[in-house]
Scaffold this active site. Structure first.
Site, PDB file in Angstrom:
ATOM      1  N   ARG A 286      56.923  32.863 -56.662  1.00 17.92           N
ATOM      2  CA  ARG A 286      55.674  33.128 -55.956  1.00 17.92           C
ATOM      3  C   ARG A 286      54.800  31.882 -56.048  1.00 17.92           C
ATOM      4  O   ARG A 286      54.211  31.593 -57.098  1.00 17.92           O
ATOM      5  CB  ARG A 286      54.973  34.330 -56.591  1.00 17.92           C
ATOM      6  CG  ARG A 286      53.835  34.903 -55.756  1.00 17.92           C
ATOM      7  CD  ARG A 286      53.008  35.857 -56.603  1.00 17.92           C
ATOM      8  NE  ARG A 286      52.138  35.119 -57.513  1.00 17.92           N
ATOM      9  CZ  ARG A 286      51.739  35.578 -58.696  1.00 17.92           C
ATOM     10  NH1 ARG A 286      52.165  36.727 -59.155  1.00 17.92           N
ATOM     11  NH2 ARG A 286      50.921  34.832 -59.447  1.00 17.92           N
ATOM     12  N   HIS A 290      49.012  36.355 -56.863  1.00 19.38           N
ATOM     13  CA  HIS A 290      49.561  37.704 -56.734  1.00 19.38           C
ATOM     14  C   HIS A 290      48.955  38.390 -55.511  1.00 19.38           C
ATOM     15  O   HIS A 290      49.658  38.963 -54.680  1.00 19.38           O
ATOM     16  CB  HIS A 290      49.262  38.511 -57.993  1.00 19.38           C
ATOM     17  CG  HIS A 290      49.672  39.939 -57.910  1.00 19.38           C
ATOM     18  ND1 HIS A 290      50.986  40.331 -57.868  1.00 19.38           N
ATOM     19  CD2 HIS A 290      48.936  41.081 -57.856  1.00 19.38           C
ATOM     20  CE1 HIS A 290      51.060  41.646 -57.793  1.00 19.38           C
ATOM     21  NE2 HIS A 290      49.828  42.123 -57.784  1.00 19.38           N
ATOM     22  N   TYR A 299      47.085  30.727 -65.345  1.00 16.66           N
ATOM     23  CA  TYR A 299      48.269  31.051 -66.147  1.00 16.66           C
ATOM     24  C   TYR A 299      49.542  30.331 -65.713  1.00 16.66           C
ATOM     25  O   TYR A 299      50.569  30.437 -66.378  1.00 16.66           O
ATOM     26  CB  TYR A 299      48.515  32.569 -66.141  1.00 16.66           C
ATOM     27  CG  TYR A 299      48.658  33.184 -64.760  1.00 16.66           C
ATOM     28  CD1 TYR A 299      49.887  33.182 -64.099  1.00 16.66           C
ATOM     29  CD2 TYR A 299      47.570  33.782 -64.124  1.00 16.66           C
ATOM     30  CE1 TYR A 299      50.029  33.751 -62.846  1.00 16.66           C
ATOM     31  CE2 TYR A 299      47.702  34.350 -62.873  1.00 16.66           C
ATOM     32  CZ  TYR A 299      48.926  34.334 -62.232  1.00 16.66           C
ATOM     33  OH  TYR A 299      49.058  34.889 -60.986  1.00 16.66           O
TER      34      TYR A 299
END
Length: 400
Positions: A286, A290, A299
């Protein structure tokens, strides 16, 4: 060695390894970390890597079909960028980007029959495009003007499931029904790596294995369950879980559109022959957030992202086309025009959507109205009447 014979110390050591990999933003079973072999027919540099088992499944992909696949990849990425821009501009409430996962979705969706049925999560917008979902319908839910975006039976695809993993149960039930109807249609359930830890997914695999349901469980392992790396929930490849249910599985390079087509076709063929479900783990990444409410810079290790950027699914098809002498100015221009045209249609359709009348919320709850529902409707109508102007018209904007 049986899994039950693994010593607790070994389990602890694997968990610590997973956490170490997670701290650096890498998944424990990222092929770049573990060196696992994936089914691959097209390398990142655009060279073909023939596989005697899977090559026959894509032997019909000629020059025209390859260009068409490239156009699909470019168009769905352009649509994703446009939808993300619409959200940033306040025109959509939310959008789940698919950047980096185009090959996994296009490659699998383009080999389905019209009578197959797709049960997806909220990120499979490229699958929706391939199934023929109208571009305006694709954004209705995210703009908040509809409870569901399209007619599932018109395109052979259920509307996106927000509850993580629930669609796998729906797919299994539909597949069992298809067998009882005497058809060889197949259900395809799309979900992410995080969903494999949900009870619904495991229950669906139990049922599908027990009843030999024609289901393809298509897991897009994009390395992140929101902000948690997949290595924290799986110390072994996700595909290793399925055989425990009696379901054969395969790991495929999810950024290789040809390999994805091959393994999906094989799984579909197996299901049509009455041999039951297959679990496909498409290893991809990805590249964006999200959803548009997420901030991956908090992160994700930039170095890890760079590694995956070099495996870009569009670039490898583009490089193959260049090697084959198929990517000339005419093709490039035509593909760009198709992508820009689709983006314009999506934007125009989105901006043209109007808010539904408040009482329409009750129109399609049940096929047959009930007194219980009618009572709620009348109570809501009375509430809305409190906001009527003096001339009798309802000032409903404030009540919506």
């Amino acid at each position: 060695m049986l899994r039950s014979h693994v010593h607790p110390t070994a389990v602890h050591e694997r968990r610590e390894t997973a956490r170490t990999a997670a701290a650096s933003g890498r998944a424990d079973h990222d092929p770049a970390v573990r060196g696992d072999q994936l089914v691959q027919l097209l390398a990142p540099d655009g060279t073909r890597t023939p596989d005697p088992e899977y090559e026959p499944w894509v032997e019909d992909v000629d020059a025209d079909r390859l260009v068409a696949l490239y156009e699909d990849l470019v168009v769905v990425r352009r649509l994703d960028v446009e939808a993300t821009a619409l959200q940033r501009q306040g025109q959509l409430g939310l959008w789940p980007p698919l950047l980096g996962q185009e090959a996994a979705q296009v490659g699998s969706a383009r080999v389905l029959r019209r009578d197959d049925f797709v049960f997806s999560s909220y990120r499979e917008n490229a699958v929706a495009y391939c199934r023929g979902v109208d571009l305006t319908d694709m954004v209705k839910v995210w703009r908040g003007t509809a409870n569901s975006g399209w007619d599932p039976f018109a395109v052979g695809m259920a509307t996106p499931q927000i509850i993580i993993g629930a669609q796998t149960l729906h797919a299994t039930g539909w597949a069992i029904g298809a067998v009882k109807d005497g058809t060889d249609a197949v259900a395809v359930a799309y979900f992410g790596d995080g969903a494999t830890s949900q009870g619904d997914v495991n229950e669906a695999m139990v049922f599908s294995a027990s009843f030999r349901a024609p289901v393809v469980f298509f897991c897009q392992n994009n390395q992140w369950a929101i902000s948690e790396p997949v290595g924290l929930q799986a110390v072994r490849p996700l595909a290793d879980r399925a055989p425990g249910f009696g379901i054969p599985s395969v790991r495929v390079d999810g950024n290789d559109v040809l390999a994805v087509m091959a393994v999906t076709r094989q799984a579909l063929d197996r299901a049509r022959r009455g041999e039951g479900p297959t679990f496909v783990e498409a290893v991809t990444y990805r590249m964006g957030p999200h959803t548009t409410s997420d901030d991956p810079t908090r992160y994700v290790d930039p170095a890890d992202r760079e590694v995956w950027a070099a495996r870009d699914p569009l670039l490898r098809v583009e490089r193959l086309l260049e090697r084959e002498g198929l990517l000339d100015d005419q093709v490039t221009t035509a593909v760009k025009q198709a992508a820009d045209s689709a983006a314009r249609r999506m934007r125009a359709g989105c901006l043209g959507l109007t808010a539904p009348e408040p009482l329409s919320l009750f129109d399609h709850v049940y096929a047959t109205p009930s007194s219980w529902l009618e009572r709620q409707r009348s109570q809501y109508a009375a509430y809305l009447a409190m906001y009527e102007d003096g001339d009798g018209t309802a000032a409903q904007d404030g009540a919506r």
